[in-house]
Motif scaffolding. Sequence first.
Motif, short mmCIF file in Angstrom:
data_model
loop_
_atom_site.label_atom_id
_atom_site.label_comp_id
_atom_site.label_asym_id
_atom_site.label_seq_id
_atom_site.Cartn_x
_atom_site.Cartn_y
_atom_site.Cartn_z
N LEU A 136 -2.86 -21.41 2.89
CA LEU A 136 -1.55 -20.79 3.05
C LEU A 136 -1.60 -19.45 3.77
O LEU A 136 -0.64 -19.07 4.44
N PHE A 137 -2.72 -18.73 3.61
CA PHE A 137 -2.83 -17.39 4.18
C PHE A 137 -4.03 -17.33 5.11
O PHE A 137 -5.16 -17.52 4.68
N ARG A 138 -3.79 -17.05 6.39
CA ARG A 138 -4.83 -17.06 7.40
C ARG A 138 -5.08 -15.65 7.93
O ARG A 138 -4.14 -14.91 8.20
N GLY A 139 -6.34 -15.30 8.10
CA GLY A 139 -6.69 -14.00 8.65
C GLY A 139 -6.92 -12.97 7.56
O GLY A 139 -6.29 -13.00 6.50
N ASN A 140 -7.82 -12.02 7.82
CA ASN A 140 -8.20 -11.05 6.81
C ASN A 140 -7.04 -10.16 6.37
O ASN A 140 -6.90 -9.83 5.18
N ALA A 141 -6.20 -9.73 7.32
CA ALA A 141 -5.10 -8.83 6.97
C ALA A 141 -4.10 -9.53 6.06
O ALA A 141 -3.65 -8.97 5.04
N GLN A 142 -3.73 -10.76 6.42
CA GLN A 142 -2.77 -11.50 5.60
C GLN A 142 -3.36 -11.82 4.23
O GLN A 142 -2.68 -11.75 3.20
N ARG A 143 -4.64 -12.14 4.22
CA ARG A 143 -5.28 -12.44 2.93
C ARG A 143 -5.41 -11.20 2.06
O ARG A 143 -5.29 -11.29 0.83
N ALA A 144 -5.68 -10.06 2.67
CA ALA A 144 -5.76 -8.81 1.90
C ALA A 144 -4.42 -8.53 1.22
O ALA A 144 -4.37 -8.15 0.04
N LYS A 145 -3.33 -8.74 1.95
CA LYS A 145 -2.00 -8.51 1.38
C LYS A 145 -1.72 -9.51 0.26
O LYS A 145 -1.27 -9.14 -0.84
N ALA A 146 -1.97 -10.80 0.54
CA ALA A 146 -1.72 -11.84 -0.47
C ALA A 146 -2.58 -11.63 -1.70
O ALA A 146 -2.13 -11.82 -2.84
N SER A 147 -3.84 -11.21 -1.48
CA SER A 147 -4.74 -10.99 -2.61
C SER A 147 -4.26 -9.82 -3.46
O SER A 147 -4.31 -9.87 -4.70
N ALA A 148 -3.79 -8.75 -2.81
CA ALA A 148 -3.30 -7.59 -3.56
C ALA A 148 -2.09 -7.96 -4.41
O ALA A 148 -2.00 -7.58 -5.59
N TYR A 278 -6.43 -2.21 -2.00
CA TYR A 278 -5.83 -2.91 -0.85
C TYR A 278 -5.93 -2.05 0.40
O TYR A 278 -6.30 -2.53 1.48
N ARG A 279 -5.65 -0.76 0.27
CA ARG A 279 -5.74 0.14 1.44
C ARG A 279 -7.19 0.32 1.88
O ARG A 279 -7.48 0.40 3.07
N LEU A 280 -8.10 0.39 0.93
CA LEU A 280 -9.51 0.53 1.28
C LEU A 280 -10.03 -0.70 2.02
O LEU A 280 -10.71 -0.59 3.04
N ILE A 281 -9.73 -1.87 1.50
CA ILE A 281 -10.30 -3.10 2.05
C ILE A 281 -9.75 -3.41 3.43
O ILE A 281 -10.43 -4.03 4.27
N ARG A 282 -8.53 -2.98 3.73
CA ARG A 282 -7.95 -3.22 5.06
C ARG A 282 -8.71 -2.48 6.14
O ARG A 282 -8.70 -2.88 7.31
N LYS A 283 -9.37 -1.37 5.78
CA LYS A 283 -10.06 -0.53 6.77
C LYS A 283 -11.56 -0.75 6.77
O LYS A 283 -12.29 -0.04 7.45
N MET A 284 -12.05 -1.71 5.99
CA MET A 284 -13.48 -1.92 5.86
C MET A 284 -13.86 -3.35 6.21
O MET A 284 -13.02 -4.26 6.20
N ASP A 285 -15.15 -3.55 6.52
CA ASP A 285 -15.69 -4.89 6.57
C ASP A 285 -15.53 -5.51 5.18
O ASP A 285 -15.91 -4.88 4.18
N PRO A 286 -14.95 -6.71 5.05
CA PRO A 286 -14.67 -7.28 3.72
C PRO A 286 -15.90 -7.39 2.82
O PRO A 286 -15.80 -7.16 1.61
N VAL A 287 -17.06 -7.74 3.37
CA VAL A 287 -18.26 -7.87 2.55
C VAL A 287 -18.67 -6.51 1.99
O VAL A 287 -19.04 -6.38 0.81
N LYS A 288 -18.60 -5.47 2.82
CA LYS A 288 -18.94 -4.13 2.35
C LYS A 288 -17.93 -3.63 1.31
O LYS A 288 -18.30 -2.97 0.34
N GLY A 289 -16.67 -3.96 1.52
CA GLY A 289 -15.65 -3.58 0.55
C GLY A 289 -15.86 -4.26 -0.79
O GLY A 289 -15.70 -3.65 -1.86
N TRP A 290 -16.23 -5.54 -0.73
CA TRP A 290 -16.54 -6.29 -1.96
C TRP A 290 -17.73 -5.68 -2.68
O TRP A 290 -17.70 -5.49 -3.90
N ARG A 291 -18.78 -5.33 -1.91
CA ARG A 291 -19.97 -4.73 -2.53
C ARG A 291 -19.64 -3.37 -3.16
O ARG A 291 -20.12 -3.04 -4.24
N LEU A 292 -18.81 -2.58 -2.48
CA LEU A 292 -18.39 -1.29 -3.02
C LEU A 292 -17.65 -1.48 -4.34
O LEU A 292 -17.83 -0.70 -5.29
N SER A 293 -16.82 -2.52 -4.43
CA SER A 293 -16.07 -2.76 -5.67
C SER A 293 -17.02 -3.12 -6.81
O SER A 293 -16.77 -2.75 -7.97
#
Length: 429
Positions: A136-148, A278-293
């Motif tokens: 239903l949600f394609r692309g990192n930006a759209q997924r970041a919003k849907a996930s938040a 959500y704001r952090l992950i939009r500006k980061m590589d998703p894998v690095k953002g996940w590791r930071l979390s």
Amino acid sequence: MFGKGKNSPAMYALGMLAMMIPSQAFSSFYSYYYVEKLGLGLGLATLARTIFLVWDAANQPLFGYWSDRTDTKYGRRRPWIVGAIPLFMLSFILVFSVPEGLQGYGLFAWFLIALVFYEAVATVLWVNYGALFPELFRGNAQRAKASAVQQGFQIVALLIGTAATPLLFAAIGFNGMSIVYALVFAVLMLLFAGSVREDEEARRTPPLPFKEAFRETLKNGAFWTFNVANSFAQTVNGLLSSMIPFYAKYVLKIPEAQVTILLAAMFVSVIPLVGVWYRLIRKMDPVKGWRLSLIAYGLSVIPLWFGNSLATGIAAGILVGFGLAGFFVTPPIVSGMIIDRDYEKTGRRREGIYTAVSGFITRSSGLISALAFLVVGILFGYESGDNPGPNPEATFRTLISVVPLGLIAISVAVSFFVKLDKGEPAKER
């Protein structure tokens, strides 16, 4: 009725709200109900979880494979979801409706049967619900919003499932609580299912044969390392939820009625922090953002060791909320990237099988949690509410802080082996 909400992040998140309210009540209080209230021994409780895991190992991938192969005018996932609604209601009620006077092996048999039934139906729901996200949600930006948005609804569900549950079972008993939550689940889940419109192209794409589908999944190194790392952190989610009632009783030494205040403080703090992540992950590589979390989550459990009253417990719980919020938001984005890259390779969308195998790996964390409870209980002499041993306070300080810190340290170490190329392979719609 559902036109404006069709495939919207808010309506998709409604499904999360529906499932997480009873699921959180289950994960937070089933151990407390059976071990502390009914006196089921830790050994028998752990044995039941082990038997379930063997069953879960078989049904998770099969349900995912069958879901991918489903082809109806209503879609691939919706028929499974709608069909599972009444069965989930029944299974959840059975878990918390033990007949009076049932003890020993009779209680163990009831627990095992109810657990296997509940988990099988829950698997159908979670596999098909999770499989819809990358479709239903394609692309990192759209997924970041849907996930938040999804995780915001999840926090609300966690708050209800944990903080409201003690009030409910104190007022109407565990059985009454389960009936109320089952009805709430049904209403919200039907609203969600009515809003979903699946991708026609994905449904009409011929699925891979059984052996090839599993072979491609098994060969995906990024998928396995990501989910192994996630499983250890997921164990912490379940462990924290299930240990809070024990922590409140034996460490903070507060009355059962105040558990609601403690849980509310922890999960209310997560709601605004989801927006921060959500704001952090939009500006980061998703894998690095996940590791930071994961790192933030690990550091956040340390203050729980120092709790000694309701006030200090609340302060420590708020700090946990920051790490928990990050872990809620970031994994779906990384998982979606892995599925997109599989689609590029195979030309087939296989959200079901990936979600199912992923679910088995992460849900096996329940066994890790049960084993941790058993081992720490043996070390400190805790057996059950009838025989808490000489030092139950040390038992639950260890289970709520030391064990979670060790598990997340493993998760962070494994996360460095997850390698995904940057880019946006799936177009946003």
